[in-house]
Design a protein around this motif. Structure first.
Motif, PDB file in Angstrom:
ATOM      1  N   ILE A  57       0.839  -1.207   0.000  1.00  0.00           N
ATOM      2  CA  ILE A  57       0.000   0.000   0.000  1.00  0.00           C
ATOM      3  C   ILE A  57       0.866   1.246   0.000  1.00  0.00           C
ATOM      4  CG2 ILE A  57      -1.622   1.355   1.371  1.00  0.00           C
ATOM      5  CD1 ILE A  57      -2.880  -1.276   2.281  1.00  0.00           C
TER       6      ILE A  57
ATOM      7  N   LEU B 211       0.753   3.980  -2.975  1.00  0.00           N
ATOM      8  CA  LEU B 211       0.211   5.309  -2.731  1.00  0.00           C
ATOM      9  C   LEU B 211       1.278   6.385  -2.563  1.00  0.00           C
ATOM     10  CD1 LEU B 211      -2.692   4.485  -0.218  1.00  0.00           C
ATOM     11  CD2 LEU B 211      -2.810   4.755  -2.706  1.00  0.00           C
ATOM     12  N   GLU B 212       2.422   6.019  -1.999  1.00  0.00           N
ATOM     13  CA  GLU B 212       3.422   7.036  -1.624  1.00  0.00           C
ATOM     14  C   GLU B 212       4.742   6.909  -2.374  1.00  0.00           C
ATOM     15  OE1 GLU B 212       1.665   7.341   2.965  1.00  0.00           O
ATOM     16  OE2 GLU B 212       3.506   6.221   2.563  1.00  0.00           O
TER      17      GLU B 212
ATOM     18  N   MET C  28      -6.033   3.595   7.158  1.00  0.00           N
ATOM     19  CA  MET C  28      -6.443   4.232   5.912  1.00  0.00           C
ATOM     20  C   MET C  28      -7.633   5.170   6.147  1.00  0.00           C
ATOM     21  SD  MET C  28      -6.161   1.060   3.192  1.00  0.00           S
ATOM     22  CE  MET C  28      -6.623   2.112   1.809  1.00  0.00           C
TER      23      MET C  28
ATOM     24  N   TYR D  17      -7.796   9.387   5.994  1.00  0.00           N
ATOM     25  CA  TYR D  17      -8.784  10.031   5.132  1.00  0.00           C
ATOM     26  C   TYR D  17      -9.624  11.023   5.933  1.00  0.00           C
ATOM     27  CZ  TYR D  17     -12.557  10.585   1.715  1.00  0.00           C
ATOM     28  OH  TYR D  17     -13.472  11.108   0.833  1.00  0.00           O
TER      29      TYR D  17
END
Length: 304
Positions: free
Chosen positions: A50, A54-55, A231, A235
């Motif tokens: 992940i 994402l990063e 997560m 958010y």
């Protein structure tokens, strides 16, 4: 988008409440150190992909620059805090564990006052005192007047010690903000699982006691509170801000108590009164000074 954020925050705190419930149930099949190790070993399998997706971090560069901070964070949070949490759940209820964890923001506030010389409002001071009184009521089963002579539950004291460790860890997180959130959790979890390996030999794996339900419990701990809640929490901070997001932490003991009652555990009056006081104190400590930026007040929630 805001409605979605609130719904995801509800799920995040529900998953963290499930951490207390499944952690309590898992202690009947696994030693505490194995629960902590297996939880984060499972989480790492999801967190690294992940973070990469994402990063896209420069893993080696981040490690070279922040290795001491990451290692210390892993020891305080992944190793000590998680071990003490699950060790305490062998001796106390999931509801008590969740209520004592609610003291975390107040302890962070206290450490910030004492160690970092941060200034607070009168509401924060009142909230700090209220939270302490609420937890003391839970710990002493309502016998505050016999505080010195009360026979404390060892599990409650272990959880309280674990919360102290997490509060210390949170002060470290406040100081370093250059590491992307998922990358930091993935690296910290990786280091923590490696550090725990030597301790596993002190308590051999109880293969004869493990059931399919126990395996499902470990998978829950490794996926939902360790990955899903992280997560959803991030958010929520992005959409609603850290202060509003932080207030939702009060739902963890509420959800834990509801699930516990559904599973057949009864609540005593001292848990209800102490829990209400602890949550009220948490709400008061969330009232910030106007000149402070709400986006920087609460670090990403990585403990539950």
């Amino acid at each position: 988008m805001r409605y979605r954020a609130w719904i995801l925050l509800l799920l995040a705190n529900l998953f963290w409440a499930g951490n207390m419930i499944f952690g309590k149930l898992s202690t009947s099949e696994f030693p505490a150190i194995w629960i902590a190790f297996l939880r984060w070993a499972v989480a790492v399998l999801f967190l690294i992909p992940i973070a990469q997706l994402l990063e896209r971090p420069s893993w080696l560069q981040i490690w070279k620059k922040h290795w001491a901070f990451i290692a210390l964070s892993a020891v305080l949070n992944i190793v000590i805090y998680c071990y003490l949490s699950y060790a305490s759940l062998q001796l106390t209820s999931a509801t008590n564990g969740a209520l004592i964890n609610t003291l975390t923001p107040a302890l962070i506030m206290l450490f910030s006052f004492v160690l970092l010389k941060e200034k607070g409002s009168i509401f924060q001071v009142i909230g700090l005192i209220t939270s302490f009184i609420g937890v003391l009521i839970v710990l002493t089963k309502g016998s505050l007047l016999q505080l010195i002579h009360t026979p404390y539950n060892k599990g409650d004291l272990l959880m309280f010690l674990g919360v102290f460790c997490f509060a210390a860890y949170s002060l470290l997180v406040k100081k370093v903000k250059s590491i992307p959130a998922f990358t930091f959790v993935a690296m910290m979890a990786s280091v923590g699982t490696v550090v725990m390996i030597p301790f596993l030999f002190m308590q051999p794996f109880p293969g004869d006691k493990v059931t399919s339900f126990g395996i499902l419990g470990i998978l829950y701990l490794g996926i939902f509170p360790s990955v899903g809640s992280q997560m959803f929490w991030n958010y929520g901070i992005k959409v609603l801000g850290a202060s509003k997001t932080g207030i939702t932490m009060n739902l963890v003991p509420v959800f834990t108590a509801i699930i516990s009652v559904i599973l057949g555990q009864s609540l005593v009056i001292s848990q209800i009164i102490g829990g209400l006081l602890t949550i009220a104190g948490m709400l008061l400590t969330s009232i910030r000074r106007r000149q402070r930026s709400p986006e920087n007040d609460i670090a990403p929630r990585l403990d539950q």
